[in-house]
Design a protein around this motif. Sequence first.
Motif, PDB file in Angstrom:
ATOM      1  N   TRP A  39      41.342  24.748  -8.483  1.00 10.76           N
ATOM      2  CA  TRP A  39      40.644  25.893  -7.907  1.00 10.76           C
ATOM      3  C   TRP A  39      41.617  27.004  -7.573  1.00 10.76           C
ATOM      4  O   TRP A  39      42.836  26.808  -7.528  1.00 10.76           O
ATOM      5  N   LEU A  40      41.074  28.195  -7.336  1.00  8.18           N
ATOM      6  CA  LEU A  40      41.855  29.383  -6.972  1.00  8.18           C
ATOM      7  C   LEU A  40      41.205  30.063  -5.789  1.00  8.18           C
ATOM      8  O   LEU A  40      39.975  30.196  -5.735  1.00  8.18           O
ATOM      9  N   TRP A  41      42.036  30.513  -4.837  1.00  7.94           N
ATOM     10  CA  TRP A  41      41.546  31.182  -3.640  1.00  7.94           C
ATOM     11  C   TRP A  41      42.336  32.462  -3.430  1.00  7.94           C
ATOM     12  O   TRP A  41      43.569  32.460  -3.526  1.00  7.94           O
ATOM     13  N   LEU A  42      41.654  33.579  -3.182  1.00 12.65           N
ATOM     14  CA  LEU A  42      42.267  34.879  -2.936  1.00 12.65           C
ATOM     15  C   LEU A  42      41.782  35.426  -1.606  1.00 12.65           C
ATOM     16  O   LEU A  42      40.619  35.241  -1.234  1.00 12.65           O
ATOM     17  N   ASN A  43      42.689  36.134  -0.882  1.00 14.05           N
ATOM     18  CA  ASN A  43      42.332  36.635   0.444  1.00 14.05           C
ATOM     19  C   ASN A  43      43.007  37.975   0.740  1.00 14.05           C
ATOM     20  O   ASN A  43      44.066  38.010   1.356  1.00 14.05           O
ATOM     21  N   PRO A  44      42.425  39.097   0.310  1.00 16.41           N
ATOM     22  CA  PRO A  44      42.920  40.400   0.775  1.00 16.41           C
ATOM     23  C   PRO A  44      42.483  40.613   2.219  1.00 16.41           C
ATOM     24  O   PRO A  44      41.376  40.231   2.607  1.00 16.41           O
TER      25      PRO A  44
END
Length: 235
Positions: A59-64
């Motif tokens: 899985w991939l997680w992004l957090n701006p």
Amino acid sequence: MRTPRMRCIGAGFTAALMLATTPSLSAQSTFDGDITAAGHKQYALDALSYVAPASSGGWLWLNPRAYRGLSHNIEVGAGLSYYSHTAGGTTAFQPSVKWRALRDTTHRLILSVGAQSLVALRKNADHYGLAFVSLDSRIHQSEHAAGSISVGTYSLVGRNPSSGDDQRGVTLTAWEAVGPVRLSGTWLSGTNFYGYRTGTVTYTAASGRWMSLGYSQGNASWHNAGPYVSTGRAF
């Protein structure tokens, strides 16, 4: 009981909590006494992944996200959590607030309270938050080095008890900085969205830009651990 998807998101979210900034602006860690100074702001982008093929649970997680310091020792923040997985993705808005309630310079103690929330942008998804209180003790501070240890407690807010999640827990945060390099770690007890341990190494340039490398591991492992990178700037 937590689903694997929720635990994966939590690993990334906790990793994001360990952001370091320039020494003058202190450190952005949600569960300790450091806050963004009044009139200053921070921007960041985090990325975390469980390193495996998608068919094996990768899985991939992004957090701006962004933070701004206000008067009266208050910091407000906002972010967007995006999680991609073959079983389905989740996107949530992340507002936060923190108040440094007391600062004792004689004994080098800081008392802070704060709260944050996960507001899912999809119908029928979980919406709940967390409130905390922490006590910081500054180990030492000089022109070239500084350090701190923070202990506290947290409670989930608006979480359905039928989920099986622990509703309360303790927090422990520690960091040590020498020049532009900072080592930091955090642990939150409990088997719930926030129950993780994380370690990071951060390099901060004179311009206020930083780059962090770290690793996050859930208290009860299930495809919810992995390396992450964080980059951003403090103004």
